[in-house]
Design an enzyme around this catalytic site. Structure first.
Site, short mmCIF file in Angstrom:
data_model
loop_
_atom_site.label_atom_id
_atom_site.label_comp_id
_atom_site.label_asym_id
_atom_site.label_seq_id
_atom_site.Cartn_x
_atom_site.Cartn_y
_atom_site.Cartn_z
N GLY A 1 0.83 -1.22 0.00
CA GLY A 1 0.00 0.00 0.00
C GLY A 1 0.85 1.26 0.00
CB ILE B 1 -0.07 6.70 5.47
CG1 ILE B 1 -1.28 7.42 6.07
CG2 ILE B 1 1.01 6.51 6.51
CD1 ILE B 1 -2.07 6.61 7.09
CG LEU C 1 0.87 1.58 5.45
CD1 LEU C 1 2.06 0.88 6.10
CD2 LEU C 1 1.34 2.88 4.82
CB ALA C 2 -2.00 -3.13 0.98
CB SER D 1 -7.91 1.60 12.45
OG SER D 1 -9.01 2.38 12.78
CE1 TYR E 1 -9.94 0.16 7.66
CE2 TYR E 1 -10.72 1.42 9.56
CZ TYR E 1 -9.71 1.10 8.66
OH TYR E 1 -8.48 1.69 8.76
CE LYS F 1 -6.25 -1.45 9.57
NZ LYS F 1 -5.44 -1.57 8.31
CG ASN G 1 -10.26 10.55 12.14
OD1 ASN G 1 -10.42 9.82 13.11
ND2 ASN G 1 -11.19 10.75 11.23
N1 LIG Z 1 -5.76 7.48 6.79
C1 LIG Z 1 -6.23 7.26 8.01
O1 LIG Z 1 -6.85 8.16 8.62
C2 LIG Z 1 -6.02 5.94 8.69
C3 LIG Z 1 -6.47 5.78 10.02
C4 LIG Z 1 -6.30 4.54 10.64
C5 LIG Z 1 -5.64 3.52 9.98
N2 LIG Z 1 -5.21 3.71 8.70
C6 LIG Z 1 -4.57 2.57 8.02
O2 LIG Z 1 -3.38 3.02 7.39
C7 LIG Z 1 -3.18 2.30 6.16
C8 LIG Z 1 -2.94 3.27 5.03
O3 LIG Z 1 -4.02 4.16 4.94
P1 LIG Z 1 -4.06 5.31 3.83
O4 LIG Z 1 -4.89 6.41 4.40
O5 LIG Z 1 -2.71 5.59 3.31
O6 LIG Z 1 -4.93 4.58 2.73
P2 LIG Z 1 -4.99 4.79 1.14
O7 LIG Z 1 -6.31 4.30 0.71
O8 LIG Z 1 -4.56 6.18 0.78
O9 LIG Z 1 -3.86 3.82 0.62
C9 LIG Z 1 -4.02 2.43 0.58
C10 LIG Z 1 -3.14 1.92 -0.54
O10 LIG Z 1 -3.30 0.50 -0.56
C11 LIG Z 1 -3.48 0.10 -1.89
N3 LIG Z 1 -4.24 -1.13 -1.90
C12 LIG Z 1 -5.55 -1.30 -1.58
N4 LIG Z 1 -5.90 -2.58 -1.72
C13 LIG Z 1 -4.79 -3.24 -2.14
C14 LIG Z 1 -4.51 -4.59 -2.45
N5 LIG Z 1 -5.47 -5.53 -2.41
N6 LIG Z 1 -3.26 -4.91 -2.83
C15 LIG Z 1 -2.28 -3.97 -2.90
N7 LIG Z 1 -2.50 -2.68 -2.63
C16 LIG Z 1 -3.73 -2.32 -2.24
C17 LIG Z 1 -4.20 1.24 -2.58
O11 LIG Z 1 -4.00 1.23 -3.98
C18 LIG Z 1 -3.56 2.44 -1.91
O12 LIG Z 1 -2.44 2.89 -2.64
C19 LIG Z 1 -4.39 1.40 6.01
O13 LIG Z 1 -4.04 0.11 6.46
C20 LIG Z 1 -5.44 2.00 6.93
O14 LIG Z 1 -6.33 1.01 7.42
C21 LIG Z 1 -5.37 4.88 8.05
#
Ligand SMILES: NC(=O)c1ccc[n+]([C@@H]2O[C@H](COP(=O)([O-])OP(=O)(O)OC[C@H]3O[C@@H](n4cnc5c(N)ncnc54)[C@H](O)[C@@H]3O)[C@@H](O)[C@H]2O)c1
Length: 370
Positions: free
Chosen positions: A7, A12, A76-77, A122, A181, A185, A210
């Site tokens: 990801g 992030i 992260l994905a 999360s 979701y 997690k 967030n």
């Molecule tokens: N952004 C937030 O506020 C937040 C809060 C809590 C947890 N998180 C966690 O942090 C991580 C990253 O979040 P983010 O905000 O950067 O998300 P994002 O959606 O911007 O990025 C996720 C990336 O994962 C890739 N992806 C999705 N499914 C995939 C798959 N099957 N195989 C390969 N790649 C895949 C997407 O193409 C994308 O580039 C996630 O695990 C999310 O659960 C984020």
């Protein structure tokens, strides 16, 4: 060091990748570039020192040599929309849980395994999170029911109907996921910790609040309130505030999150460590909307709609004392500064068609919003 980020093209992951390459690490990104996040015609610029493998993480075990010789893995994905997860259940479980399983299986197939896997979990795993009752006891209320929400009883209450008071949520609170979701997690955490013991690598879990900042998808109407509001405000559309607008969230800038992720790699903390990563500050959503419009220099109505989404929590802010002690984590970016930086970046981005109304209509059609 050689670092693999699943990801790594996401919001992030991109910032993490930049920070790692700047520090001289070789980075391999595994990302399938989902349309929901990247749109139909993604433009990808990788920093020097990073390579991209376009691959669905659910298939990573079929390319097990990708993991061999990697020192650190950041996982992260994921699919990340809380509300969307309530009706695209198979998709969320499949990507988030089977994706994690495939990653772990590919590690199991390596002879020279990574020494550490860092998971971005999360705060949603806590459900409503920590509250205090009239007697001063810490309680973790059950998710608010549809009946409570229909009656506009927004605040979680004790058994006698007295509203509870939110406090900073510590990592010691048990899992109480209120959405699919969140359940995925929690499941990712359990899978990782079980595999780390058996396969002898360190597992570190960071529970993010967030996260916001430059680079956040402006096209994904399913997650990211700041992006969604900015995109609407720029098109002269009013900002709809759910419930009574007094619900709170802990907004943490992506730069601070990346600092926490980097510290999880470099600091020697015990395997199985779980840390909250947030600002530690509760901001009401109506206040967030006001601050965002001020930072953006935009003027559109902020409308408290009384709408709600089943599965949303009421309040949230993190107890970050463990991250401070173990990772030296100290958030540096204030909300005012972070919003100013976000707006400066977002103004240079294309204007995207607003998808919030469509996303809300999907929820309503499934009885998951009023
Ligand atoms: N952004 C937030 O506020 C937040 C809060 C809590 C947890 N998180 C966690 O942090 C991580 C990253 O979040 P983010 O905000 O950067 O998300 P994002 O959606 O911007 O990025 C996720 C990336 O994962 C890739 N992806 C999705 N499914 C995939 C798959 N099957 N195989 C390969 N790649 C895949 C997407 O193409 C994308 O580039 C996630 O695990 C999310 O659960 C984020």
């Amino acid at each position: 060091m050689r670092v693999l980020i699943t990801g790594g093209l996401g919001f992030i992951g991109t910032q993490l990748c930049r920070s790692l390459t700047r520090a001289g690490h070789d980075v391999v990104i595994v990302d399938s570039m989902t349309v929901q996040v990247h749109g139909d015609t993604p433009s990808i610029v990788l920093p020097d020192g990073a390579t991209l493998v376009r691959l669905d993480v659910r298939n990573i075990h079929e390319q097990a040599d990708l993991l061999c010789g990697v020192d650190i893995v950041y996982h992260l994905a994921a699919e990340t929309g809380t509300a969307q997860s309530m009706y695209q259940i198979q998709r969320y479980v499949d990507v988030n849980e089977r994706g994690t399983a495939a990653l772990l299986e590919s590690i199991a197939r390596c002879t020279n395994r990574p020494r550490k896997v860092i998971l971005t979990s999360s705060r949603s795993v806590y459900g409503e999170g920590a509250f205090i009752d009239a007697a001063g006891a810490i309680v973790q209320p059950a998710p608010r029911t549809r009946e409570q929400l229909d009656a506009n009883h927004w605040e979680p209450r004790d058994a006698t109907g007295v509203p509870l008071r939110a406090i900073a949520t510590p990592e010691t609170l048990p899992f109480a996921p209120g959405s699919i979701y969140a359940a995925t997690k929690a499941s990712q955490e359990l899978l990782l910790n079980a595999a780390s013991q058996a396969l002898n690598f360190d597992a570190i879990t960071l529970r993010l609040q967030n996260v916001y900042g430059a680079g956040q998808s402006l096209q994904n109407p399913y997650t990211g309130i700041i992006s969604i509001f900015f995109n609407r405000a720029r098109q002269g559309l009013m900002l709809p505030i759910y419930e009574d607008g007094k619900e709170t969230r802990d907004f943490v800038h992506v730069e601070d999150v990346v600092a926490g992720l980097m510290a999880a790699m470099t600091n020697d903390v015990p395997s199985g460590t779980i840390c909250n990563i947030g600002s530690g500050i509760a901001t009401p959503v109506n206040e967030l909307a006001r601050q965002l419009l001020r930072a953006a220099g935009l003027d559109v109505p902020i409308k408290v709609t009384g709408q709600f989404r089943v599965g949303d929590i009421r309040h949230n802010f993190a107890d970050i004392s463990r991250a401070r002690a173990l990772l030296g984590f100290m958030p540096q970016v204030s909300l005012a500064d972070g919003l100013a930086r976000f707006c400066a970046w977002a103004k240079s981005e294309p204007v995207y068609a607003d998808g919030l109304d469509k996303a809300t209509a999907e929820l309503k059609a499934k009885g998951l919003a009023n």
